[in-house]
Motif scaffolding. Sequence first.
Motif, PDB file in Angstrom:
ATOM      1  N   ALA A   1      -9.458 -21.995   2.543  1.00 24.29           N
ATOM      2  CA  ALA A   1      -9.285 -21.623   1.137  1.00 24.29           C
ATOM      3  C   ALA A   1      -9.095 -22.883   0.297  1.00 24.29           C
TER       4      ALA A   1
ATOM      5  N   TYR B   1      -2.061 -21.121   5.486  1.00 25.20           N
ATOM      6  CA  TYR B   1      -1.616 -20.471   4.242  1.00 25.20           C
ATOM      7  C   TYR B   1      -0.338 -19.687   4.486  1.00 25.20           C
TER       8      TYR B   1
ATOM      9  N   ILE C   1      -6.931 -18.917  -5.559  1.00 26.71           N
ATOM     10  CA  ILE C   1      -7.277 -19.076  -4.144  1.00 26.71           C
ATOM     11  C   ILE C   1      -8.737 -18.673  -3.961  1.00 26.71           C
TER      12      ILE C   1
ATOM     13  N   THR D   1     -11.847 -18.324  -1.425  1.00 31.00           N
ATOM     14  CA  THR D   1     -12.291 -18.275  -0.025  1.00 31.00           C
ATOM     15  C   THR D   1     -13.788 -18.025   0.085  1.00 31.00           C
TER      16      THR D   1
END
Length: 855
Positions: free
Chosen positions: A258, A216, A249, A251
Motif C-alpha cells: 500500500a 500495516y 491508502i 492498494t
Amino acid sequence: MKKIYTKITAFIVIAILICACNAVKRVPEGKLLLTKNEITVNGKVIKDENVFNQLYQKPNSTLLGYRLRLNLYNLANLNPDSTYQAKFTNNPEKYKRKSKWLSEKQVNRLGKSFWYHGIHDFLRRTGEPPIIIDKERADKSVLRLKYYYFNNGFFNVQAAYAIDTLKLKKAKIKYAITSGNAFFIDSLRATIATPVLDSLYQINKFNTFVKSGKQYKTEDFDNEKNRITTNFRNNGVYNFQPNYVTFDIDTIKKVNQANITLMIANYSYQDGDSTKTAPFKIYKISDVNIYTDYSPSLNTLNIKDSTTYKNFNLYSQEKLKYKPKAITNAIFITKGGLYADNKTVLTTRYLNNLKIFNYPSIQYEVDKRDTTAQSLIAKVYLTPRKKYSFGTTLDVTHSNIQDFGVGLSVSETIRNVFNGAETLEIAARGNIGASKDLANPKNNFFNVSEYGLDLKLNIPRIFMPFNTDKIIAKSMIPSTLITVGFAKQRNIGLDKENFTGALSYNWTPKINHTARFDLFNTQFVRNLNPTNYFNVYGSSYNALNEISKAYNTNTAYYNNAIDKDLLIEQGTRGFTNDVLSGNATFLKPLEAADVESVKSIEERRLRLTENDFILATSFTFSKTTKKDLTDNTFYLFKTKIESAGTILSAFAKTTNQKKNVNGNYEIFNLEYSEYVKTEFDYIKHWDLSKEKILAFRSFFGIAIPFGNSNYIPFSRSYFSGGSNDNRAWQPYGLGPGSSGALDDFNEANMKIAISGEFRFKLLGNLKGAIFADAGNIWNVLDNVVDEKSTFTSFSDLKDMALGTGFGIRYDLSFFVIRFDLGFKTYNPANETNKRWFREYNFSNSVLNFGINYPF
C-alpha cells in the motif's frame, strides 16, 4: 478433638455439595452452556490472548480446570423469599406454631437471616451465572475478529463460526479465520497545505510510526496522528487537532502493498453561516496573567492588588499574600515564547505540587491587540486552599516486629507560612501495639507503645545560598524538606528516645524518575532501660547462665542454691566482670572457649545497649515504568548510597581532636558511627492476562564500618524473615549465614534477598498466590569473627535460605489484606545433608499477616 472432627466433616460436606453440583442446573431448556471457545487461523489452532479478547462471550471462569464460581452460583437459591414463604403457605399450622414460639415479627425476620437469605445472597454474588451461548453475540464476535485482523493489515480476511454441541446443554464455539496475506507499507509521502506545518513535519519526520516496509497496523496510524499533533501543539500551533491528519491508502495495482499519503489540510473555521479555511498560524504568548485568589463561585474578578515580576502579571482580589517569585517559579509559560502544550502541563504539575492551591486552571485567549491574530494571553487561575487545616488519622498497622498496632496522629498544616508557598506541618502521634516476640513479663496484650512529635517544613525550591537552576532546573520540580522529630518508644524492652533531623532535596529528573539528596540526616538514639537487656535477649542470658553454673562460686550472683540462675542485673554483670578480669575464685579453671563466649556476649550487650549518634549524607534514585495503578507490567529500580560520620571525622582530624581510650573520636561524649552503606532494589511485574501476575524482586544491601566504628548500629543493620521478606522464617529469625539464628534479634551488615510470586484470582476479590523467597544476611568486614555468620567468598552463597508457600489475599480496593503460609524448603542452619525439605511441614511453617502486597 471434637471441634476438629466437626470442621473436617463440614469441609467434606461442602466439598461434596460443590463437586456434586450439576453445571447445567440453571441452563434453560433449548439453551447451551458455553464451555470453550476455539479459534483457528488458516487451519491452525491459536492461543493468542489478544485474539481471544475480541470475543463477546467467554466460558465461565475456572480454578485449576474446575468451574468453582459457576457451581457456587448453582448452589444458591435465587428466590429465597418465595421459598421461605412457601413453607408456610403449604403448611399454615407450622406458621402458627412458630409464631407462638417466637412471634410473627421474629418469624418474618427469620426469613432474612443468614441461613435462609444471606447465604444465598453470598453464593449468588460470589458465584457466576452460566454463560449461555448467544448467536447474536457470536455474530458480533466474528465482526470484531475481522476488524482486528483488518486493523493489523489483513485486508481480505474472512471469518465464520460454528456451534459444536458436546453433550446435553453444553457446547463450544469454533471460530474459523482465513486471514489472507498481510499488506505492507510501500511508500509514504506527505501533502501539507500550510508551509509552516510542512517545515515542522519535515524536521521530525524521522520519528514517524508509519514507515516503509512495516506491516500495516491501524494503531501505527493513530500513534502518528498523536505524534504530529503533539509536535505541532508544542511548537505554537494552538488550534491544531488530530482530526486534521488524514491518510490516503492506495492498494491499486499493488500486490500486498500500500502507498500511503499523509494529508493535512488548512485550518477550518466558522464565519457566520459559512465555513472558511486559512493556513495554520504559529502563536506566541503576549501576556501571562496570574490570578492568585480566584474563586470559581464568583462570576467576576474584583482586582484590588497587582504587581509585575519578570514579565508576569500577578493579580489579587485582596492584598497579595505571596512573594511573586514563589508563584512565577512554577510558571513555565513565558511572555514572548511560543504556545506549547507541554509547558501548560508542566506548569499545572508544578502548581499542584505546591499543595497550597486547588487544581489550577490555565486558559488561553486570542489577544485582540494583535492585528495579525497570532498572539495569545495565558490566564492562570489559582484557588488557594485554607491557610490552616487540622487533620486526624487512625491507623491499624502490622510490621515485622509489631503483630498488631493502633496508631492515632493529629496534625496542623499551615500553608504559605513565610509567603513563599512553603508548607509547615506539626504532627503529634501515638501508637500502641502487641508483639509476641518481645519481652512481656506481665503478659499484657498491648506491650508496645510509642509517641512522638514531628515538624516538617516543605520549601518548593532548592534552599541554598546560591542559585542551583543550572544544576537542577525548575522543570524538575525541586523542593527542600526540613524535618525535626522526637519519639519515645517502648518496644524491644530497652525503651528508647529517638531524636532526628534532616535536610533533604527532592526533584524529578524525568517523568517516573525521582532523586533525593539528604545533605544531612542525623539520629540520636538513647536507651532508657539498658539494665533490662538480659530480660529481652533471652538467648544471651541462657548462654551466660549455663557457663556460670560451671564456674560461679559467688552466691550473691544467683537466685537460690538449687537453681543457681544468675540474677539480672547484679548476677549477670558481676559474673561477666569476674570472668573478663580473672580476679575471682571459680569452681574450676576457666576454659579459653568459655572466656571467649562470655566476651562475645558482653560485646553484643554493649553494642545493643549503648547510645548511638549518626550523622549521615545519602543519595537515593528511583526509576519506574509504571504508568498508573492499573498497570501490571512494569519495573521499579531503586538505589541508595549513604555515608555516615565522614564529615565529623574530617572535622576532628582538621581540628586535632583527641581520641578516647578506645582510639575513637567522640561528639557530646559519645562515639559516633562511621560507615558507608549502599543498596540496590529491583522489582519486576508481568501481566499474564486474566488477572494472573508474575512478580519478582531482588535486593542487595551492604554497610561497611570504618574509621570510628568496627560495626554497624542496630538501627542501620539488616535482618531477614517476616511478612515482607523470607516468609518461611519469623522476623529476625534467619541467619546470619548458617549460624542458626542463635540470638533473639539476629542482624548483620550484608543482605541478599530474591523473591518470586505468582498471583491469580480465586473468587471475586479473593486472590491467591504461590511464592518462593530466597536470601540471608551475613557479617562482612566488621568485628564478627564467627565463620558461620560471616561472608568470606562466593562459596558462602550456599547458605542462602529458601522458603516456599502459598497465600490468600482479599482486595478491599484501598488496601489488600494478606495471609501467607511459608515452609522452610532449604535451611542453611541444618547439617549439610539435612538442609532440603527436613522442616517442610505445618509444624515448622510460619503464618504471616500483612497489609498490601510484599513487593
